[in-house]
Scaffold this active site. Structure first.
Site, PDB file in Angstrom:
ATOM      1  N   HIS A 108       9.392   0.110   5.383  1.00 29.98           N
ATOM      2  CA  HIS A 108       9.004   1.347   4.711  1.00 29.98           C
ATOM      3  C   HIS A 108       7.810   1.975   5.423  1.00 29.98           C
ATOM      4  O   HIS A 108       7.183   1.345   6.290  1.00 29.98           O
ATOM      5  CB  HIS A 108       8.639   1.058   3.254  1.00 29.98           C
ATOM      6  CG  HIS A 108       7.418   0.184   3.114  1.00 29.98           C
ATOM      7  ND1 HIS A 108       7.502  -1.178   2.969  1.00 29.98           N
ATOM      8  CD2 HIS A 108       6.092   0.484   3.119  1.00 29.98           C
ATOM      9  CE1 HIS A 108       6.281  -1.680   2.882  1.00 29.98           C
ATOM     10  NE2 HIS A 108       5.411  -0.690   2.972  1.00 29.98           N
ATOM     11  N   HIS A 162       3.352   4.286   9.830  1.00 30.80           N
ATOM     12  CA  HIS A 162       4.087   3.323  10.643  1.00 30.80           C
ATOM     13  C   HIS A 162       5.047   2.494   9.792  1.00 30.80           C
ATOM     14  O   HIS A 162       4.912   2.434   8.569  1.00 30.80           O
ATOM     15  CB  HIS A 162       3.116   2.379  11.366  1.00 30.80           C
ATOM     16  CG  HIS A 162       2.321   1.523  10.423  1.00 30.80           C
ATOM     17  ND1 HIS A 162       1.193   1.986   9.767  1.00 30.80           N
ATOM     18  CD2 HIS A 162       2.494   0.238  10.013  1.00 30.80           C
ATOM     19  CE1 HIS A 162       0.714   1.020   8.998  1.00 30.80           C
ATOM     20  NE2 HIS A 162       1.490  -0.043   9.123  1.00 30.80           N
TER      21      HIS A 162
END
Length: 265
Positions: free
Chosen positions: A120, A208
């Site tokens: 995620h 990220h």
């Protein structure tokens, strides 16, 4: 039929939760009747009955053996629900093939690294919500997210991260396109956090997808030669440019063991 309160019953009944969430409690309680009062003697309630009324506020049990020895950043308390907002990243077969090349190379530098179970991009820090604030919080979040549209982003730059306490280290793929859209979403999420007096996101976030993690601060081992080798694997991986370009379709909120999804337009 009315009954005396059961011994050991949680105080988090539906009426109490409604009051805590700002909804009006049930009004117009009837006055006691003029009939003979019921006996005041109370009898023990069997354990099998008491077990049916476990508190709805109690969050997941804290067991360090279930999460690889990770150290909590805040203590587990009854009624506190760890809450996190993020964009889920669907791992396709080709993505897992890339990860199967990256992880063994990284493990030659830090053998204790393990692969993430899910992927995620975070839009918030982990914060603590009381049980009765979960639904109001999610509703405000849904209202804030309602105007956002789907967008493509690319995450293809290998970077090394630690949490604030430096008790965990992560290998991640940093976003190289779509950064502006993520910033707009974080700004909206931050306003929700402020409404509930919760911690907002980092000042200069690096969006990220975390790929692997380990306990402790392993930056010295992973930065430098290891980082360069991992980036080479990503750059040379077949169709990596298309593989790592992903459509953001929904925002998700996880609170304890509850999940709430908010599709983007």
């Amino acid at each position: 039929m009315s009954a005396a309160p059961l011994v050991g019953y949680s105080s988090s009944g539906s009426e109490d939760e409604a009051e805590a969430a700002g909804a009006p409690a049930a009004a117009g309680r009837s006055k006691p009747s003029d009939q003979n009062p019921l006996p005041t003697q109370r009898f023990p309630v069997p354990d099998s009955v008491l077990s049916m009324f476990s508190s709805t506020e109690e969050g997941p049990e804290d067991d360090s053996t279930k999460h690889g020895g990770r150290i909590r950043t805040f203590p587990h308390e009854r009624g506190n629900w760890a809450t996190h907002i993020y964009i889920p990243y669907e791992a396709k077969e080709e993505f897992l093939d890339l990860l199967d090349m990256l992880l063994p190379r990284a493990q030659t530098f830090v053998p204790r690294l393990v692969r993430m179970e899910e992927f995620h991009l975070s839009l918030s820090q982990s914060v603590v919500l009381r049980h009765h604030w979960i639904l109001p919080f999610v509703q405000v979040l849904k209202d804030r997210m309602a105007s956002f549209q789907r967008f493509f982003f690319t995450a293809n730059q290998v970077k090394i991260y630690t949490n604030q306490e430096k008790t965990r280290t992560f290998i991640g793929l940093e976003v190289s396109s779509g950064h502006a859209q993520f910033l707009d979403m974080v700004s909206a999420v931050d306003r929700v956090m402020e409404e509930f007096d919760l911690t907002t996101f980092y000042q200069d976030p690096s969006f990220h997808v975390s790929l692997a993690w380990c306990v402790g601060d392993a930056r010295l081992q992973l930065e430098g030669q290891c980082l360069r080798e991992l980036q080479e694997i990503v750059d040379e991986f077949e169709d990596s440019e298309m593989l790592l370009r992903v459509l953001a379709e929904q925002v998700r909120c996880k609170s304890g063991n509850k999940f709430f999804s908010m599709p983007l337009k």
